[in-house]
Design an enzyme around this catalytic site. Structure first.
Site, short mmCIF file in Angstrom:
data_model
loop_
_atom_site.label_atom_id
_atom_site.label_comp_id
_atom_site.label_asym_id
_atom_site.label_seq_id
_atom_site.Cartn_x
_atom_site.Cartn_y
_atom_site.Cartn_z
N GLY B 318 0.83 -1.20 0.00
CA GLY B 318 0.00 0.00 0.00
C GLY B 318 0.86 1.25 0.00
N GLU B 319 0.37 2.32 0.60
CA GLU B 319 1.03 3.63 0.70
C GLU B 319 1.04 4.39 -0.63
OE1 GLU B 319 5.03 3.34 2.21
OE2 GLU B 319 4.43 2.27 4.02
N GLY B 320 0.77 3.68 -1.75
CA GLY B 320 0.91 4.26 -3.08
C GLY B 320 2.12 3.69 -3.82
#
Lengths: 354, 354
Positions: B318-320
Site C-alpha cells: 500500500g502507501e501508493g
C-alpha cells in the site's frame, strides 16, 4: 575457445552470500511488514550478491543494442525488407526509435553496435562498429557462420561491455535489431529447450497463419540441414545464430565477469541467454528477465531458464525496450533498500508482543 | 448528496474520441511494427482521451497518500498496534517510508493527508489535515461512520486533489495507510463484488491461518450487523468504510472531473475504486490499475472492474507504492508517443509491397 572467452567464463563467480545476508537483514528491519514489497525485496538482495555490496547502487545505466542481418531472409520469413536493419540503426543514432524514448525515461545511455549489418553504415561517431560480416549466411543451406566468427562475435560483445564498464556501469540492458532474427532465435530456442519448432516460433513483426507455417518449415529445414548439437552451445550458435545474438552472449558473460547485473530483453536476448547460460551456468544469477515478450516461445524459454520476468505488457519490439523497463524496476529495488528508514530509526512499532 | 459531490460526478465526461483517434493514427506511423509496444500503446491512447490531447504529457506527478484509523481493530484483526498509523504518517513526512523512495524514483511529490488518524498529529507544515474523526467506529457493532461523515470525507478528497490540480498535476496516484484497513476493504469487496468473504479476505500484514479465519468471521459479523445495500455505494462506504477510503473515492472523482488520469494502488485503493465507479460509472475510463497486489481479493476486485494491472510484483504494502510504479509506466507510454519518429521522418521502409 580462445583465451578471452575462456577467461571471461572463469571469472563468473557465485554471488556474494555475505552481502546478500546483510541486504536481507536490512530488508527485514525496514518500516514495512516483512516481505510486503514482494519481488522488489528479492531483486534488491540478489543485486547485493551480484555487486558484492550490502547496499547496491544503480547510477550508471546502459542499454547495448546490437544489430545484425540474417541470410535466412532469402527464404522470405518476414514482412519488412532487409534494408530496415540499417535504417533502424540510423534511427537509433538519430534518437527517433522506441529504445531512445524508453532509455531516456530510465536515464540509460544507448550503445548501438553494428555486429553484422548487411550494408556499409559509414563512419558514424556514435556507432560502435564491430561488424563480423555483412550478415550471416542462409542457415537453411548450411551454418549461419563459422565457429571462428561465432567466437569473434562473442568476444566483441565482451569487449564492448568491458569498454562501457571502464566508463562506469552499474547495470546493463541488452537489446537487438535485425530483420530475420526472430527466425534465427526460434531455431535456437527449439534446439536448446528441446521444444517443437512450432511451439517456439511466433509471428515476429506480424505474420499471417500461412506465413507462420512457412517460417516454421524454414526453421525445421535449417535444423535438419545443420544437425546442431544441443549439448554444444557454440555449435548451436554457429549454425543457427546471428552476429547480434552472439554479441549479446558476450555482453552477458562480460558483464557478469565484472559483477555487473544484466537485464535481458525479450525473445532475441532470450536466445542469447540460452546460449550464454549453457556456456557458463553461474551466469544465470547475474541475469534479470526485463519482461515477458508477446512473441510465442519467449514464455517457454523463460520457464526453461527458470526466470520470472519483471514486466509483462504484451510488448514484442526488441531493441532493449523491455530491458530498459526492467532496469527501472531493479533501480527502484536498490533505492528502496538504500533509502528507507528502519523501525528503530523511524520510531515505528514492530509487531505487537504475543 | 451534497452539491460538490453531485457536481463533481456530473463533470466526469466520456473520453475525447478525437484525441484518441489522433493518438492511434500516430502510433501506427511510428517506427515499429504496429502494435509491437503492446499495452504501452493502449495506455498512450487512453491517456490522450483523458487529457483531451493528441499528444498527452506527464510532467507534474503526485501520490496522494491518505491515512485513517479503524474502530474494528478492537476485534484484534491484525498484527500491528493502532499507533503505527500515526507513526507511519510521521515516517512519510520524514521521507523514510517505501512510498518516499518509490515516489522519489518516479519523480512524484507525496501528499500526506490525515483523514482520520486516531491520534493528535499536531500541526505539521507538510501534513494536510482533513481529519473527519479520530478513527471510525467498530463496524461489528454498527456503521463505521455516519453518512454525513462519508460525504464529508469524499468531498475532502475532491478538495485535496483540486488543490493539487491548481499547483499543476498531469497524473495522480492513490495511496493509503491505516491499521485495520484491509479488514474494512475486504468487507467492501465482499459486498460490492458479491463474493464470499473468505474469497476476498487476505493476510494483510501477515496473519496465521487461525488469525485469518478470525478476520473472516469479524467481517461476516460486520456485514450481518449492518446489512449494507450493494446497490447503494454510499451506504456500503458508510457502514464498512474508512475515512481514508472515502477520501480516496473523492480523489478519484475529483481528478477525473478535471481530466487528470488516476493510477490506483492495491487492495485499499481498489475498495475505493469499487465505490467510486459505482457512484460514477464513467470514472472507470480515467483509472489505471497500477499493480496487482498479492493481497487475496485484489485479483477478484480488478477482474470485477475489468482492469488489467500494469505491474505484478507480489507487492502488498500500500502507501501508493504500486500506483507510483504504474505512473512510471503511463509516463513511459506518453513519452514514446511524443518522442518517437514516424516512418516518414526517419526514412525507414514500412512493410514490403505485396
Amino acid at each position: 575457445m580462445s583465451d578471452l572467452l575462456q577467461n571471461t567464463i572463469k571469472m563468473i563467480q557465485p554471488l556474494d552470500k555475505e552481502a546478500m545476508a546483510k541486504a536481507q537483514a536490512r530488508q527485514d528491519m525496514l518500516t514495512k511488514p516483512q516481505g510486503s514489497l514482494g519481488r522488489l525485496e528479492e531483486v534488491s538482495i540478489r543485486l547485493a550478491g551480484i555487486q558484492e555490496k550490502a547496499l547496491p547502487r544503480i547510477e550508471q545505466k546502459a542499454i547495448i543494442t546490437m544489430a545484425g542481418d540474417h541470410g535466412v531472409v532469402a527464404e522470405k520469413v518476414g514482412n519488412f525488407p532487409q534494408e530496415v536493419t540499417a535504417q533502424m540503426v540510423f534511427n537509433f543514432l538519430a534518437g527517433g526509435a522506441a529504445i531512445n524514448a524508453v532509455a531516456g525515461q530510465v536515464g540509460a545511455r544507448v550503445i548501438v553496435v553494428d555486429m553484422g549489418v548487411a550494408a556499409d553504415l559509414g563512419d558514424k561517431p556514435q556507432l560502435v562498429s564491430r561488424k563480423i560480416a555483412a550478415g550471416t549466411k542462409n542457415m537453411t543451406q548450411g551454418p549461419a557462420m563459422t565457429q571462428e566468427q561465432a567466437v569473434e562475435a562473442i568476444e566483441a560483445g565482451i569487449e564492448v561491455v568491458t569498454d562501457e564498464a571502464a566508463k562506469g556501469l552499474d547495470i546493463v540492458g541488452t537489446g537487438d535489431m535485425g530483420i530475420g532474427n526472430t527466425t534465427s532465435s526460434a531455431a535456437i530456442y527449439a534446439v536448446m529447450t528441446r521444444q517443437a519448432v512450432h511451439d517456439v516460433t511466433g509471428r515476429g513483426t506480424g505474420l499471417t497463419d500461412e506465413q507462420l507455417a512457412h517460417k516454421v518449415s524454414v526453421i525445421q529445414r535449417a535444423i535438419k540441414t545443420n544437425c546442431p548439437d544441443p549439448k554444444n552451445p557454440l555449435d548451436v550458435l554457429t549454425k543457427l545464430g546471428g552476429f547480434e545474438i552472439a554479441g549479446l552472449v558476450g555482453v552477458m558473460l562480460g558483464a557478469a565477469a565484472r559483477h555487473i547485473p544484466v537485464v535481458i530483453d525479450g525473445f532475441i536476448s532470450g536466445a542469447a541467454a540460452l546460449i550464454a547460460i549453457a556456456l557458463a551456468p553461474e551466469l544465470k544469477n547475474y541475469l534479470f528477465a526485463g519482461h515477458r515478450s508477446a512473441e510465442a516461445g519467449h514464455r517457454l524459454g523463460l520457464e526453461y531458464m527458470g526466470m520470472n520476468p519483471l514486466i509483462d505488457l504484451d510488448m514484442r519490439l526488441g531493441e532493449g525496450t523491455g530491458s530498459a523497463l526492467g532496469i527501472f524496476i531493479v533501480e527502484t529495488a536498490a533505492r528502496i533498500l538504500a533509502e528507507m528508514a528502519t523501525f528503530g530509526e523511524a520510531g515505528v512499532s514492530d509487531k505487537e508482543e504475543e
